[in-house]
Design a protein around this motif. Structure first.
Motif, PDB file in Angstrom:
ATOM      1  N   MET A  17     -13.622 -14.842   3.419  1.00 37.61           N
ATOM      2  CA  MET A  17     -12.971 -15.123   2.143  1.00 37.61           C
ATOM      3  C   MET A  17     -12.866 -13.873   1.293  1.00 37.61           C
ATOM      4  SD  MET A  17     -14.146 -17.845  -0.812  1.00 37.61           S
ATOM      5  CE  MET A  17     -15.258 -16.731  -1.703  1.00 37.61           C
ATOM      6  N   ALA A  18     -11.708 -13.714   0.645  1.00 36.12           N
ATOM      7  CA  ALA A  18     -11.528 -12.667  -0.350  1.00 36.12           C
ATOM      8  C   ALA A  18     -11.369 -13.329  -1.713  1.00 36.12           C
ATOM      9  CB  ALA A  18     -10.308 -11.819  -0.031  1.00 36.12           C
ATOM     10  N   ARG A 114      -7.813  -7.573   3.740  1.00 31.94           N
ATOM     11  CA  ARG A 114      -7.769  -6.353   2.935  1.00 31.94           C
ATOM     12  C   ARG A 114      -6.321  -5.897   2.717  1.00 31.94           C
ATOM     13  NH1 ARG A 114     -11.479  -4.201   5.314  1.00 31.94           N
ATOM     14  NH2 ARG A 114     -13.143  -4.519   3.784  1.00 31.94           N
ATOM     15  N   SER A 115      -5.513  -5.968   3.777  1.00 30.36           N
ATOM     16  CA  SER A 115      -4.102  -5.592   3.666  1.00 30.36           C
ATOM     17  C   SER A 115      -3.352  -6.542   2.726  1.00 30.36           C
ATOM     18  CB  SER A 115      -3.461  -5.598   5.050  1.00 30.36           C
ATOM     19  OG  SER A 115      -2.076  -5.352   4.967  1.00 30.36           O
ATOM     20  N   ILE A 116      -3.628  -7.839   2.830  1.00 27.99           N
ATOM     21  CA  ILE A 116      -2.959  -8.815   1.968  1.00 27.99           C
ATOM     22  C   ILE A 116      -3.317  -8.570   0.502  1.00 27.99           C
ATOM     23  CG2 ILE A 116      -2.822 -11.267   1.387  1.00 27.99           C
ATOM     24  CD1 ILE A 116      -3.182 -11.853   4.395  1.00 27.99           C
ATOM     25  N   LEU A 117      -4.572  -8.248   0.240  1.00 23.91           N
ATOM     26  CA  LEU A 117      -4.980  -7.940  -1.136  1.00 23.91           C
ATOM     27  C   LEU A 117      -4.164  -6.777  -1.709  1.00 23.91           C
ATOM     28  CD1 LEU A 117      -8.885  -8.256  -1.061  1.00 23.91           C
ATOM     29  CD2 LEU A 117      -7.307  -9.643  -2.430  1.00 23.91           C
ATOM     30  N   GLN A 118      -3.931  -5.775  -0.907  1.00 20.99           N
ATOM     31  CA  GLN A 118      -3.144  -4.632  -1.367  1.00 20.99           C
ATOM     32  C   GLN A 118      -1.715  -5.066  -1.698  1.00 20.99           C
ATOM     33  OE1 GLN A 118      -3.591  -1.876   1.875  1.00 20.99           O
ATOM     34  NE2 GLN A 118      -5.631  -1.193   1.215  1.00 20.99           N
ATOM     35  N   VAL A 120      -0.760  -8.097  -2.553  1.00 16.52           N
ATOM     36  CA  VAL A 120      -0.820  -8.951  -3.740  1.00 16.52           C
ATOM     37  C   VAL A 120      -0.950  -8.100  -4.998  1.00 16.52           C
ATOM     38  CG1 VAL A 120      -2.180 -10.718  -4.941  1.00 16.52           C
ATOM     39  CG2 VAL A 120      -1.734 -10.945  -2.489  1.00 16.52           C
ATOM     40  N   ASN A 121      -1.734  -7.051  -4.930  1.00 15.11           N
ATOM     41  CA  ASN A 121      -1.892  -6.176  -6.086  1.00 15.11           C
ATOM     42  C   ASN A 121      -0.555  -5.545  -6.481  1.00 15.11           C
ATOM     43  OD1 ASN A 121      -3.466  -4.990  -8.123  1.00 15.11           O
ATOM     44  ND2 ASN A 121      -3.664  -3.094  -6.953  1.00 15.11           N
ATOM     45  N   ARG A 122       0.244  -5.142  -5.484  1.00 15.68           N
ATOM     46  CA  ARG A 122       1.561  -4.574  -5.790  1.00 15.68           C
ATOM     47  C   ARG A 122       2.467  -5.626  -6.435  1.00 15.68           C
ATOM     48  NH1 ARG A 122       0.659  -1.369  -1.037  1.00 15.68           N
ATOM     49  NH2 ARG A 122       1.604  -2.943   0.335  1.00 15.68           N
ATOM     50  N   ALA A 123       2.383  -6.864  -5.938  1.00 12.45           N
ATOM     51  CA  ALA A 123       3.181  -7.939  -6.530  1.00 12.45           C
ATOM     52  C   ALA A 123       2.757  -8.209  -7.977  1.00 12.45           C
ATOM     53  CB  ALA A 123       3.050  -9.209  -5.693  1.00 12.45           C
ATOM     54  N   LEU A 124       1.470  -8.156  -8.238  1.00  9.36           N
ATOM     55  CA  LEU A 124       0.977  -8.352  -9.605  1.00  9.36           C
ATOM     56  C   LEU A 124       1.478  -7.247 -10.528  1.00  9.36           C
ATOM     57  CD1 LEU A 124      -2.698  -9.475  -8.861  1.00  9.36           C
ATOM     58  CD2 LEU A 124      -0.912 -10.883  -9.904  1.00  9.36           C
ATOM     59  N   ARG A 125       1.473  -6.034 -10.034  1.00 10.88           N
ATOM     60  CA  ARG A 125       1.942  -4.923 -10.859  1.00 10.88           C
ATOM     61  C   ARG A 125       3.412  -5.089 -11.230  1.00 10.88           C
ATOM     62  NH1 ARG A 125      -0.948   0.300  -7.865  1.00 10.88           N
ATOM     63  NH2 ARG A 125      -3.056  -0.125  -8.658  1.00 10.88           N
ATOM     64  N   ALA A 126       4.191  -5.683 -10.337  1.00 10.53           N
ATOM     65  CA  ALA A 126       5.589  -5.951 -10.651  1.00 10.53           C
ATOM     66  C   ALA A 126       5.721  -6.938 -11.804  1.00 10.53           C
ATOM     67  CB  ALA A 126       6.310  -6.495  -9.420  1.00 10.53           C
ATOM     68  N   ARG A 127       4.645  -7.700 -12.038  1.00 14.81           N
ATOM     69  CA  ARG A 127       4.617  -8.640 -13.164  1.00 14.81           C
ATOM     70  C   ARG A 127       3.798  -8.065 -14.321  1.00 14.81           C
ATOM     71  NH1 ARG A 127       6.402 -14.107 -13.331  1.00 14.81           N
ATOM     72  NH2 ARG A 127       8.337 -12.937 -13.460  1.00 14.81           N
ATOM     73  N   ARG A 128       3.533  -6.755 -14.268  1.00 18.39           N
ATOM     74  CA  ARG A 128       2.766  -6.046 -15.304  1.00 18.39           C
ATOM     75  C   ARG A 128       1.326  -6.540 -15.393  1.00 18.39           C
ATOM     76  NH1 ARG A 128       7.025  -4.875 -20.287  1.00 18.39           N
ATOM     77  NH2 ARG A 128       8.695  -4.038 -18.961  1.00 18.39           N
ATOM     78  N   LEU A 129       0.773  -6.906 -14.251  1.00 12.04           N
ATOM     79  CA  LEU A 129      -0.606  -7.361 -14.157  1.00 12.04           C
ATOM     80  C   LEU A 129      -1.364  -6.482 -13.171  1.00 12.04           C
ATOM     81  CD1 LEU A 129       0.120 -11.191 -13.843  1.00 12.04           C
ATOM     82  CD2 LEU A 129      -0.590  -9.991 -15.924  1.00 12.04           C
ATOM     83  N   ASN A 130      -2.713  -6.522 -13.241  1.00 13.49           N
ATOM     84  CA  ASN A 130      -3.551  -5.745 -12.327  1.00 13.49           C
ATOM     85  C   ASN A 130      -4.754  -6.565 -11.908  1.00 13.49           C
ATOM     86  OD1 ASN A 130      -2.595  -2.786 -12.104  1.00 13.49           O
ATOM     87  ND2 ASN A 130      -2.461  -3.200 -14.302  1.00 13.49           N
ATOM     88  N   MET A 131      -5.156  -6.347 -10.665  1.00 12.52           N
ATOM     89  CA  MET A 131      -6.407  -6.952 -10.202  1.00 12.52           C
ATOM     90  C   MET A 131      -7.587  -6.345 -10.959  1.00 12.52           C
ATOM     91  SD  MET A 131      -6.183  -7.162  -6.063  1.00 12.52           S
ATOM     92  CE  MET A 131      -5.024  -8.245  -5.229  1.00 12.52           C
ATOM     93  N   SER A 132      -8.612  -7.167 -11.153  1.00 11.45           N
ATOM     94  CA  SER A 132      -9.866  -6.663 -11.706  1.00 11.45           C
ATOM     95  C   SER A 132     -10.684  -6.057 -10.568  1.00 11.45           C
ATOM     96  CB  SER A 132     -10.653  -7.796 -12.366  1.00 11.45           C
ATOM     97  OG  SER A 132     -11.948  -7.374 -12.718  1.00 11.45           O
ATOM     98  N   ALA A 133     -10.907  -4.739 -10.637  1.00 10.29           N
ATOM     99  CA  ALA A 133     -11.622  -4.069  -9.548  1.00 10.29           C
ATOM    100  C   ALA A 133     -13.030  -4.625  -9.377  1.00 10.29           C
ATOM    101  CB  ALA A 133     -11.677  -2.563  -9.817  1.00 10.29           C
ATOM    102  N   ASN A 134     -13.697  -4.968 -10.477  1.00  8.22           N
ATOM    103  CA  ASN A 134     -15.083  -5.449 -10.410  1.00  8.22           C
ATOM    104  C   ASN A 134     -15.196  -6.841  -9.798  1.00  8.22           C
ATOM    105  OD1 ASN A 134     -16.007  -3.109 -11.639  1.00  8.22           O
ATOM    106  ND2 ASN A 134     -15.859  -3.961 -13.705  1.00  8.22           N
ATOM    107  N   LYS A 135     -14.097  -7.590  -9.801  1.00  9.96           N
ATOM    108  CA  LYS A 135     -14.146  -8.967  -9.319  1.00  9.96           C
ATOM    109  C   LYS A 135     -13.351  -9.163  -8.031  1.00  9.96           C
ATOM    110  CE  LYS A 135     -14.824 -10.944 -13.916  1.00  9.96           C
ATOM    111  NZ  LYS A 135     -14.319 -11.894 -14.942  1.00  9.96           N
TER     112      LYS A 135
END
Length: 372
Positions: A17-18, A114-118, A120-135
């Motif tokens: 799980m991620a 791990r690849s999917i997370l990367q 997803v992070n790019r998709a979030l950035r397209a929505r002006r959002l970012n993953m929380s690195a600590n979580k």
């Protein structure tokens, strides 16, 4: 969400799980993009325009950005803003769960996650959002299960602190899940019982009656819980008597000791318990700590003439710990020869400290039970 995540894991033992979380999610929602999302989803333009106008006014008046937090309407709009992210993750053909800005992803391959997370992070950035690195992290199977349990228990305990109406039902479900797992989840059973006990909730009482012997290694916690449930005193007394009558307690010294401690704390007077206490005190093949507590039970809750009999046991006892317990029990039975205390006060063994302590007491004084 955590319950559903455990269900997903249970269906495939190979899954890992991620978890990720969106940093400052509500504050970074782009209300212009949200307006476009609502319109494309079929929301009438007049309604979408009013929502957009309200949010612009909120930003200018409160000197903040994004959506206000706390209202049900904000939660609905936030979910609408993340629907494109849901659609994006679905393209990877994996199990995933999302609750607001908290996302769980499941796959049998850690590298693929791990690849999917990367992605997803790019998709979030397209929505002006970012993953929380600590979580954001990937959990091995056992780590994922432990994490979900921790998260669930933390949430329940927090809700109990806030006295939320459904918190006690969640606690009961948490305990029920712990005893129905295979094998039973000892960690979560131990966590649940004190909180059920604080509320005198009898939800776990039947389980405790049926499992005290099997779970004798955590009997202090089980018995503490049972003591706290109001209206169950007679059932508890019958259970303790029945255990001593039916269980070869010489093989369960911790349980034996805890039966007497519970009886003393609850003031449970019982001829059955008293008879067993004498039997245990006189059995020098037993370890010392159940004999100590049996002696204290006799002193506190025994018959009026038991002080003299305790003195006789004291005279023939060689174990220093049991002698100390018998000495205290004699005081509690109101049979304490002052000459004996005077002699022991200068005794070369540790009994001198007990004698000095007792000689300073004014009868009747409550003597604490020893810790174990």
């Amino acid at each position: 969400m955590r319950t559903e995540a455990r269900r997903v894991l249970s269906h495939n033992k190979k899954l890992v799980m991620a978890q990720t979380d969106i940093a400052s999610f509500y504050e970074h929602i782009d209300i212009g993009a949200l307006l476009m999302d609502l319109t494309s989803a079929g929301v009438p333009s007049s309604v979408a325009t009013k929502i957009h106008s309200f949010l612009e006014g909120f930003e200018s008046q409160c000197h903040t950005w994004g959506l206000p937090q706390g209202s049900a309407a904000s939660g609905i709009l936030a979910n609408a803003y993340l629907l494109p992210i849901d659609n994006f993750i679905q393209q990877f053909n994996i199990d995933f769960l999302r609750y607001s800005d908290d996302i769980y992803l499941f796959d049998v391959n850690e590298e693929r996650l791990r690849s999917i997370l990367q992605h997803v992070n790019r998709a979030l950035r397209a929505r002006r959002l970012n993953m929380s690195a600590n979580k954001t992290r990937i959990y091995a199977r056992s780590e994922a299960e432990a994490h979900l349990d921790d998260s669930r228990s933390d949430g329940i305990l927090y809700d109990l602190t806030l006295r939320k109406p459904d918190a006690i039902n969640q606690l009961r479900l948490f305990f029920r899940d712990a005893i129905t797992e295979s094998p039973e989840n000892e960690r979560n059973i131990k966590l649940s019982l004190p909180y059920l006990g604080k509320r005198s909730d009898d939800f776990a009482f039947t389980w405790a009656v049926g499992n005290l012997k099997e779970w004798h290694h955590i009997s202090p916690r089980i018995l503490r819980y049972m003591e706290s449930v109001k209206g169950k005193e007679d059932e508890l007394k019958q259970l303790l008597e029945g255990l001593l009558e039916s269980v070869p307690t010489v093989d369960y010294p911790l349980l034996e000791r805890n039966i007497f401690e519970t009886s003393m704390r609850g003031g449970i007077r019982s001829p059955v318990l008293l008879s067993w206490a004498w039997r245990i005190v006189r059995d020098r093949n037993r370890t010392s700590y159940p004999r100590e507590f049996a002696a204290r039970y006799i002193g506190l809750l025994g018959a009026s003439n038991d002080g003299q009999l305790l003195k006789m046991e004291y005279e023939g006892e060689y174990d220093i710990d049991v002698r100390r317990a018998l000495l205290v029990a004699m005081y509690e039975a109101d049979y304490m020869p002052r000459g004996l205390l005077k002699r022991l006060s200068s005794h070369p063994t540790m009994l001198k400290w007990t004698a000095r302590y007792l000689s300073r007491l004014q009868y009747p004084s409550t003597i604490p039970l020893p810790k174990f």
